[in-house]
Design an enzyme around this catalytic site. Sequence first.
Site, PDB file in Angstrom:
ATOM      1  CG  HIS A  72      -7.380  -3.243   4.792  1.00 24.59           C
ATOM      2  ND1 HIS A  72      -6.515  -4.306   4.643  1.00 24.59           N
ATOM      3  CD2 HIS A  72      -6.624  -2.130   4.683  1.00 24.59           C
ATOM      4  CE1 HIS A  72      -5.288  -3.852   4.472  1.00 24.59           C
ATOM      5  NE2 HIS A  72      -5.329  -2.525   4.488  1.00 24.59           N
ATOM      6  CG  HIS A  97      -2.097  -1.007   0.962  1.00 23.42           C
ATOM      7  ND1 HIS A  97      -2.547  -1.876   1.923  1.00 23.42           N
ATOM      8  CD2 HIS A  97      -2.838  -1.263  -0.144  1.00 23.42           C
ATOM      9  CE1 HIS A  97      -3.522  -2.614   1.432  1.00 23.42           C
ATOM     10  NE2 HIS A  97      -3.722  -2.268   0.177  1.00 23.42           N
ATOM     11  CB  SER A 131       3.890  -0.138   2.735  1.00 23.72           C
ATOM     12  OG  SER A 131       2.923   0.721   3.261  1.00 23.72           O
ATOM     13  CD  GLU A 175      -3.814  -7.705   7.582  1.00 18.33           C
ATOM     14  OE1 GLU A 175      -3.282  -6.588   7.492  1.00 18.33           O
ATOM     15  OE2 GLU A 175      -3.801  -8.370   8.634  1.00 18.33           O
ATOM     16  CG  HIS A 206      -2.458  -6.409   1.307  1.00 15.57           C
ATOM     17  ND1 HIS A 206      -1.521  -5.566   0.766  1.00 15.57           N
ATOM     18  CD2 HIS A 206      -3.394  -6.572   0.365  1.00 15.57           C
ATOM     19  CE1 HIS A 206      -1.887  -5.219  -0.446  1.00 15.57           C
ATOM     20  NE2 HIS A 206      -3.022  -5.820  -0.720  1.00 15.57           N
ATOM     21  CB  CYS A 240       2.725  -8.100  12.607  1.00 15.49           C
ATOM     22  SG  CYS A 240       3.327  -6.583  11.935  1.00 15.49           S
TER      23      CYS A 240
END
Length: 277
Positions: A122, A40, A261, A124, A72, A189
């Site tokens: 989204h 992204h 990103s 993901e 993603h 994460c």
Amino acid sequence: MKVKVADKSGMCYGVKRALELVEAESEISTEIATLGPLIHNPQVVDRLKSLGVRVVKSVDEVQSGTIVMPSHGVPRDILSEAECIGLKVIDATCPFVSKVHKQVGALADEGYTVVVIGDEGHSEVKAIMSAGGEGALVIGNAEEASRVDWSGKKVGVVCQTTQTPERFKEVLEVVKKSAEEVKAFNTICYATHDRQTSARNLCPQVDAMVVVGGKNSANTTRLAEICAESGVVTYHVEVADEICPDWFGGMDIIGLTAGASTPDWIIKEVIDFLERI
Ligand code: F3S
């Protein structure tokens, strides 16, 4: 201006890995497409286009060559669709996202109603949902969670990797109040966690924060929200050209963070620009 950069900011392991996979493929193949943007960040996606890597919206737009699944992740039936029609498939899904897919699949197999705490729509989240079976739900916040009747349900909770721990905790508390059983995995994460913590720590030391990264990047947007919530004036920009020197009148120290990103060359351009003000 003096610029203080957050200890942890910029590109994460999963994004670097996805870029390396595509760059390596571009040396041996002339027909490469990514299913949606690889990451992204519009500027990086434009760079890839200059290497001949095109972006497609669906597998059927690719007749031959290589198709790359983005960092993603994608719904699992899409991977098999691409393989079935004979394309070379490179799965650049971040391993942390793949791990969430496995956890969600196991929860669904064990009879849990899967709840994904995240941003509806989204990419993901859509991919995680696909692993969670038909009854899977997306919940954006505690208020949305309070509108669902959890009584008598076995609920399995995970979250989008870029959510905040606060959001995870507040939704979980609501679900726990009435569900029969809750099994939860905090799937934020480490890269997201580190960048959020670093940004939070930096905010009190600066006059304003500049958050660099794609406007379509969930983790960058979350960083900007965290900085703004800390009370410091916050600007979210993709590139240096968007910055207006007037924003910083009377200020001395600007804090800078960047999403997972955002490439180093964009961060450097923004730092150079700010230092010249
Ligand atoms: Fe992966 Fe976390 Fe980056 S999920 S793509 S390491 S932000």
